[in-house]
Design an enzyme around this catalytic site. Structure first.
Site, PDB file in Angstrom:
ATOM      1  N   THR A 143      36.823  42.245 -35.851  1.00  0.00           N
ATOM      2  CA  THR A 143      36.870  40.793 -36.082  1.00  0.00           C
ATOM      3  C   THR A 143      38.238  40.354 -36.597  1.00  0.00           C
ATOM      4  O   THR A 143      38.557  39.168 -36.513  1.00  0.00           O
ATOM      5  CB  THR A 143      35.785  40.363 -37.099  1.00  0.00           C
ATOM      6  OG1 THR A 143      35.988  41.069 -38.321  1.00  0.00           O
ATOM      7  CG2 THR A 143      34.392  40.658 -36.556  1.00  0.00           C
TER       8      THR A 143
ATOM      9  N   ASN B  45      37.469  49.939 -36.008  1.00  0.00           N
ATOM     10  CA  ASN B  45      36.885  49.157 -34.927  1.00  0.00           C
ATOM     11  C   ASN B  45      38.002  48.634 -34.031  1.00  0.00           C
ATOM     12  O   ASN B  45      39.033  48.168 -34.520  1.00  0.00           O
ATOM     13  CB  ASN B  45      36.073  47.984 -35.495  1.00  0.00           C
ATOM     14  CG  ASN B  45      34.860  48.448 -36.276  1.00  0.00           C
ATOM     15  OD1 ASN B  45      34.259  49.463 -35.954  1.00  0.00           O
ATOM     16  ND2 ASN B  45      34.499  47.708 -37.318  1.00  0.00           N
TER      17      ASN B  45
ATOM     18  N   CYS C 192      47.060  35.374 -39.797  1.00  0.00           N
ATOM     19  CA  CYS C 192      46.292  36.627 -39.829  1.00  0.00           C
ATOM     20  C   CYS C 192      45.830  36.849 -41.255  1.00  0.00           C
ATOM     21  O   CYS C 192      46.655  36.907 -42.181  1.00  0.00           O
ATOM     22  CB  CYS C 192      47.159  37.789 -39.358  1.00  0.00           C
ATOM     23  SG  CYS C 192      46.458  39.406 -39.702  1.00  0.00           S
TER      24      CYS C 192
ATOM     25  N   ASP D 242      36.661  45.531 -49.412  1.00  0.00           N
ATOM     26  CA  ASP D 242      36.121  44.630 -48.385  1.00  0.00           C
ATOM     27  C   ASP D 242      35.311  43.539 -49.071  1.00  0.00           C
ATOM     28  O   ASP D 242      34.554  43.797 -50.017  1.00  0.00           O
ATOM     29  CB  ASP D 242      35.241  45.414 -47.402  1.00  0.00           C
ATOM     30  CG  ASP D 242      34.965  44.629 -46.135  1.00  0.00           C
ATOM     31  OD1 ASP D 242      35.449  45.038 -45.070  1.00  0.00           O
ATOM     32  OD2 ASP D 242      34.259  43.592 -46.210  1.00  0.00           O
TER      33      ASP D 242
ATOM     34  N   HIS E 186      43.157  48.214 -39.094  1.00  0.00           N
ATOM     35  CA  HIS E 186      42.678  48.578 -40.421  1.00  0.00           C
ATOM     36  C   HIS E 186      41.678  49.708 -40.326  1.00  0.00           C
ATOM     37  O   HIS E 186      40.990  49.864 -39.320  1.00  0.00           O
ATOM     38  CB  HIS E 186      42.055  47.370 -41.132  1.00  0.00           C
ATOM     39  CG  HIS E 186      40.988  46.686 -40.354  1.00  0.00           C
ATOM     40  ND1 HIS E 186      41.262  45.820 -39.325  1.00  0.00           N
ATOM     41  CD2 HIS E 186      39.637  46.750 -40.441  1.00  0.00           C
ATOM     42  CE1 HIS E 186      40.125  45.362 -38.816  1.00  0.00           C
ATOM     43  NE2 HIS E 186      39.128  45.925 -39.466  1.00  0.00           N
TER      44      HIS E 186
ATOM     45  N   GLY F  37      33.563  45.729 -32.242  1.00  0.00           N
ATOM     46  CA  GLY F  37      33.209  44.945 -33.426  1.00  0.00           C
ATOM     47  C   GLY F  37      34.395  44.560 -34.284  1.00  0.00           C
ATOM     48  O   GLY F  37      34.228  44.195 -35.460  1.00  0.00           O
TER      49      GLY F  37
ATOM     50  N   CYS G  13      47.482  39.851 -42.948  1.00  0.00           N
ATOM     51  CA  CYS G  13      48.889  39.587 -43.296  1.00  0.00           C
ATOM     52  C   CYS G  13      48.953  38.698 -44.535  1.00  0.00           C
ATOM     53  O   CYS G  13      49.826  38.890 -45.398  1.00  0.00           O
ATOM     54  CB  CYS G  13      49.619  38.927 -42.127  1.00  0.00           C
ATOM     55  SG  CYS G  13      50.112  40.088 -40.837  1.00  0.00           S
TER      56      CYS G  13
ATOM     57  N   HIS H 280      44.162  42.990 -36.848  1.00  0.00           N
ATOM     58  CA  HIS H 280      45.257  43.644 -37.585  1.00  0.00           C
ATOM     59  C   HIS H 280      44.705  45.024 -37.923  1.00  0.00           C
ATOM     60  O   HIS H 280      43.689  45.119 -38.643  1.00  0.00           O
ATOM     61  CB  HIS H 280      45.591  42.817 -38.837  1.00  0.00           C
ATOM     62  CG  HIS H 280      46.679  43.378 -39.694  1.00  0.00           C
ATOM     63  ND1 HIS H 280      47.700  42.606 -40.209  1.00  0.00           N
ATOM     64  CD2 HIS H 280      46.898  44.641 -40.159  1.00  0.00           C
ATOM     65  CE1 HIS H 280      48.510  43.358 -40.941  1.00  0.00           C
ATOM     66  NE2 HIS H 280      48.034  44.599 -40.934  1.00  0.00           N
TER      67      HIS H 280
ATOM     68  N   HIS I 201      52.052  44.097 -38.925  1.00  0.00           N
ATOM     69  CA  HIS I 201      50.996  43.518 -38.092  1.00  0.00           C
ATOM     70  C   HIS I 201      51.029  44.062 -36.669  1.00  0.00           C
ATOM     71  O   HIS I 201      51.978  43.876 -35.940  1.00  0.00           O
ATOM     72  CB  HIS I 201      51.128  41.986 -38.032  1.00  0.00           C
ATOM     73  CG  HIS I 201      50.067  41.378 -37.167  1.00  0.00           C
ATOM     74  ND1 HIS I 201      48.871  40.910 -37.678  1.00  0.00           N
ATOM     75  CD2 HIS I 201      49.989  41.206 -35.829  1.00  0.00           C
ATOM     76  CE1 HIS I 201      48.133  40.469 -36.682  1.00  0.00           C
ATOM     77  NE2 HIS I 201      48.786  40.630 -35.545  1.00  0.00           N
TER      78      HIS I 201
END
Ligand code: 5GP
Ligand code: ZN
Length: 110
Positions: A93, A85, A3, A29, A98, A91, A6, A96, A45
């Protein structure tokens, strides 16, 4: 665990961190869509709000409180948008959980 978030939490993938405590990490980001585009991850996670139990729900509430407290120091005193999301149609992707923190300029309604 395979991940990306992670791995960022573990320091195995570099990131530009702006805040960290025992439970959350906020970092920039890699592909910003606003002047300020941060990601806030819970270090634990799990991928979706459907997986919240009472403990995680309290932690998520504390996370929102922390974002509110930090916002001025992150350059977000004139407002910002939080986006979570969920799933394919949402959307998401990275599976995990966020919170996107978007701001630094007036945002279009998407
Ligand atoms: P999602 O589409 O799942 O809501 O958001 C995932 C976000 O993670 C995207 O905005 C994407 O740019 C960001 N992202 C993906 N991989 C990395 C990475 O390795 N480092 C950082 N800093 N951001 C990433
Ligand atoms: Zn993860």
């Amino acid at each position: 665990m395979d991940c990306v978030f992670c791995k960022i939490v573990a320091g195995e993938i570099p990131s530009v961190k702006v805040y960290e405590d025992g439970e959350i990490l906020i970092f920039r980001d890699i592909a910003p869509i606003a002047k300020i585009h941060l990601l806030c991850v819970l270090k634990e996670h799990f991928s979706s709000i459907a997986e919240l139990d009472d403990r995680r729900a309290v932690l998520l509430g504390k996370t929102l409180k922390k974002i509110g407290e930090l916002a001025p120091s992150l350059g977000l005193s004139e407002g910002y948008r939080l986006v979570v999301n969920q799933g394919e149609n949402g959307g998401q992707t990275v599976p995990h959980l966020h919170i996107h923190i978007l701001g630094g300029e007036p945002l279009p309604w998407a």
